[in-house]
Design a protein around this motif. Structure first.
Motif, mmCIF file in Angstrom:
data_model
loop_
_atom_site.group_PDB
_atom_site.id
_atom_site.type_symbol
_atom_site.label_atom_id
_atom_site.label_comp_id
_atom_site.label_asym_id
_atom_site.label_seq_id
_atom_site.Cartn_x
_atom_site.Cartn_y
_atom_site.Cartn_z
ATOM 1 N N CYS A 187 88.990 -8.476 10.623
ATOM 2 C CA CYS A 187 88.383 -9.212 11.736
ATOM 3 C C CYS A 187 88.917 -8.729 13.081
ATOM 4 O O CYS A 187 90.009 -8.155 13.149
ATOM 5 N N TYR A 216 75.032 -11.516 16.788
ATOM 6 C CA TYR A 216 75.737 -12.069 15.642
ATOM 7 C C TYR A 216 75.991 -13.541 15.916
ATOM 8 O O TYR A 216 75.981 -13.982 17.065
ATOM 9 N N ARG A 217 76.171 -14.289 14.855
ATOM 10 C CA ARG A 217 76.517 -15.703 14.949
ATOM 11 C C ARG A 217 77.726 -15.940 14.065
ATOM 12 O O ARG A 217 77.745 -15.494 12.920
ATOM 13 N N THR A 218 78.688 -16.625 14.603
ATOM 14 C CA THR A 218 79.856 -16.983 13.823
ATOM 15 C C THR A 218 80.403 -18.298 14.354
ATOM 16 O O THR A 218 80.316 -18.574 15.542
ATOM 17 N N SER A 219 80.914 -19.117 13.468
ATOM 18 C CA SER A 219 81.498 -20.383 13.892
ATOM 19 C C SER A 219 82.991 -20.228 14.162
ATOM 20 O O SER A 219 83.644 -21.155 14.600
ATOM 21 N N LEU A 232 85.092 -11.991 14.679
ATOM 22 C CA LEU A 232 83.985 -11.291 14.035
ATOM 23 C C LEU A 232 84.601 -10.537 12.863
ATOM 24 O O LEU A 232 85.561 -9.785 13.048
ATOM 25 N N CYS A 233 84.075 -10.747 11.672
ATOM 26 C CA CYS A 233 84.724 -10.227 10.467
ATOM 27 C C CYS A 233 83.789 -9.357 9.628
ATOM 28 O O CYS A 233 82.573 -9.366 9.825
ATOM 29 N N ASP A 249 80.685 -10.848 8.136
ATOM 30 C CA ASP A 249 79.639 -11.333 9.027
ATOM 31 C C ASP A 249 78.421 -10.412 9.019
ATOM 32 O O ASP A 249 78.505 -9.248 8.639
ATOM 33 N N SER A 301 68.678 -7.436 9.546
ATOM 34 C CA SER A 301 70.027 -7.999 9.458
ATOM 35 C C SER A 301 70.832 -7.158 8.497
ATOM 36 O O SER A 301 70.331 -6.738 7.454
#
Length: 151
Positions: free
Chosen positions: A56, A102-105, A109-110, A113, A130
């Motif tokens: 990440c 990208y979307r991450t909670s 960023l890994c 993802d 995607s």
């Protein structure tokens, strides 16, 4: 027409054969260029570089990104670090559009993802393909420059 008044189809078949050969040669040349490019990138992205990797990167540290091709993205970090993310598979459209989201909670960023290419419609962007990210490999600025030049 031949002597019996029938059309000679040999010349038509010969023309068709030449067209098929020309198309095959063009496709082979394009494939050869892709293979040459992949060989060039492969010589820059060595096993040594890929051996050192991180799962990440911190989102707040990402300064900018630069798409090299459909499989490699450079991540320029605040503080001067550079990472190359070599996607496990080619991501169609990434090289041409050079834009992705990208979307991450998480705040990171890994490699698990997903990125989505953004197709420029001229009046806005539309989500495209995607693709999964790979590991983040730290590289030098010089290596990043070589990767960009190999495009």
């Amino acid at each position: 027409m031949n002597e019996s008044g029938k059309r000679n189809s040999v010349s038509g078949a010969a023309v068709l054969s030449l067209l098929v050969l020309a198309m095959t040669a063009t496709g082979a040349a394009a494939a050869g260029e892709d293979n040459d490019k992949e060989d060039k990138l492969g010589s820059i992205i060595t096993d040594e570089i890929l051996a050192d990797s991180e799962h990440c990167v911190n989102l707040r540290r990402i300064d900018r990104t630069d798409v090299v091709d459909d499989r490699n993205i450079l991540f320029y970090m605040k503080g001067g670090d550079v990472y190359v993310n070599r996607l496990p598979h080619s991501c169609p459209g990434l090289r041409w559009e050079k834009a992705f989201m990208y979307r991450t909670s998480l705040s990171q960023l890994c490699d698990v993802d997903i990125i989505t290419t953004l197709d420029n419609m001229g009046f806005g962007f539309r989500p495209g393909m995607s693709c999964g990210l790979g590991m983040f490999h730290p590289i030098s600025k010089e290596t990043a420059k070589l990767l960009k030049e190999a495009k």
